[in-house]
Scaffold this active site. Structure first.
Site, PDB file in Angstrom:
ATOM      1  N   SER A  44       0.927  -1.292  -0.033  1.00  0.00           N
ATOM      2  CA  SER A  44       0.037   0.158   0.132  1.00  0.00           C
ATOM      3  C   SER A  44       0.792   1.296  -0.153  1.00  0.00           C
ATOM      4  CB  SER A  44      -1.025  -0.195   1.269  1.00  0.00           C
ATOM      5  OG  SER A  44      -0.408  -0.129   2.345  1.00  0.00           O
ATOM      6  N   GLY A  81      -2.022  -4.389   1.025  1.00  0.00           N
ATOM      7  CA  GLY A  81      -2.182  -5.463   1.757  1.00  0.00           C
ATOM      8  C   GLY A  81      -1.138  -6.452   1.492  1.00  0.00           C
ATOM      9  N   ASN A 110       3.534  -5.618   5.842  1.00  0.00           N
ATOM     10  CA  ASN A 110       2.547  -6.414   6.072  1.00  0.00           C
ATOM     11  C   ASN A 110       2.940  -7.796   6.776  1.00  0.00           C
ATOM     12  OD1 ASN A 110       0.330  -4.734   5.540  1.00  0.00           O
ATOM     13  ND2 ASN A 110       1.031  -4.924   3.299  1.00  0.00           N
ATOM     14  N   ASP A 194      -5.374   7.399   9.399  1.00  0.00           N
ATOM     15  CA  ASP A 194      -4.850   5.923   9.915  1.00  0.00           C
ATOM     16  C   ASP A 194      -3.657   6.002  10.819  1.00  0.00           C
ATOM     17  OD1 ASP A 194      -3.204   5.768   7.817  1.00  0.00           O
ATOM     18  OD2 ASP A 194      -4.386   4.254   6.725  1.00  0.00           O
ATOM     19  N   HIS A 197      -0.585   5.394   6.565  1.00  0.00           N
ATOM     20  CA  HIS A 197      -0.206   5.728   5.210  1.00  0.00           C
ATOM     21  C   HIS A 197       0.175   7.198   5.140  1.00  0.00           C
ATOM     22  CE1 HIS A 197      -2.258   2.071   5.024  1.00  0.00           C
ATOM     23  NE2 HIS A 197      -1.525   1.698   4.019  1.00  0.00           N
TER      24      HIS A 197
END
Length: 220
Positions: A44, A81, A110, A194, A197
């Site tokens: 991502s 992801g 991840n 979040d 990011h």
């Protein structure tokens, strides 16, 4: 991703659960341009998660190549992801389809989010890199870091994975994609809601972190 700006492990879990997205660039145009292809294999952080198309560091890379008249095209094969094992599984088909002259590997964050063994992450990155080199591509490994709540020992060992793979394969290395963002004095303002990011405003810094090492590999 270091610094308290990235929050707790719970916030990391949000990123791990993000819905996978398709690669974001016009791969047909890139592969048919008759130029060497730079293939970006990432997650991502490279797939423009939460950004408008064209705002991420990979599209900005395309613009910089044009500005500096570097004969190369970009294929963004990043998926939100994705893990190192996911990247490894889909990499052979990408090699066959795009025949890249350069591969930028930005995977591993991840893996940490999901608590996967570091030995698996290292081996996956190693096999991706070896496959790229066997196909004649030059490779740039892009490192990432985990939040301090993972513990000092894990943090150090995770960070070392990227340098170990780069050293073992004689590949170029960017130690930390988020340098100047996650460790900036105003880090909170450089991340989306979040707190994982980076925002559009932070993307030029990500490119500036990647560019010096990538430029060394590209045609003069």
């Amino acid at each position: 991703m270091t610094t308290a700006a990235l929050g707790s492990a719970g916030l990391w879990a949000n990123a791990a659960q993000a819905q996978a997205q398709a690669p974001t660039s016009n791969t047909a145009a890139a592969s048919s341009a008759g130029k060497p292809v730079i293939l970006v294999l990432g997650d991502s952080l490279s797939a423009e998660y939460g950004l408008k198309r064209g705002e991420g560091w990979v599209p900005l890379l395309e613009k910089r190549l044009a500005q500096q008249k570097v004969a190369a095209s970009v294929v963004n094969a990043s998926i939100s992801g994705d893990t190192s094992s996911g990247g490894r599984a889909r990499f052979p088909a990408l090699l066959t389809q795009h025949k890249p002259g350069y591969v930028v590997v930005e995977l591993g964050a991840n893996d940490a989010l999901r608590g996967l063994p570091l030995t698996d992450t290292e081996n996956n990155l190693l096999q991706i890199t070896k496959a790229a080199k066997a196909a004649g591509a030059k490779v740039l490994i892009v490192g990432i870091q985990v939040p301090p709540n993972y513990g000092g020992d894990y943090t150090r060992r995770f960070e070392a994975v990227f340098s170990k793979v780069a050293s073992a394969t004689q590949s170029a290395l960017v130690p930390f994609l988020l340098k100047g963002v996650a460790d900036a004095p105003d880090a909170m303002t450089l991340f989306q809601a979040d707190r994982i990011h980076p925002t559009a405003a932070a993307q030029p810094q990500l490119l500036d972190n990647v560019w010096p090492e990538l430029r060394k590999l590209l045609p003069k």
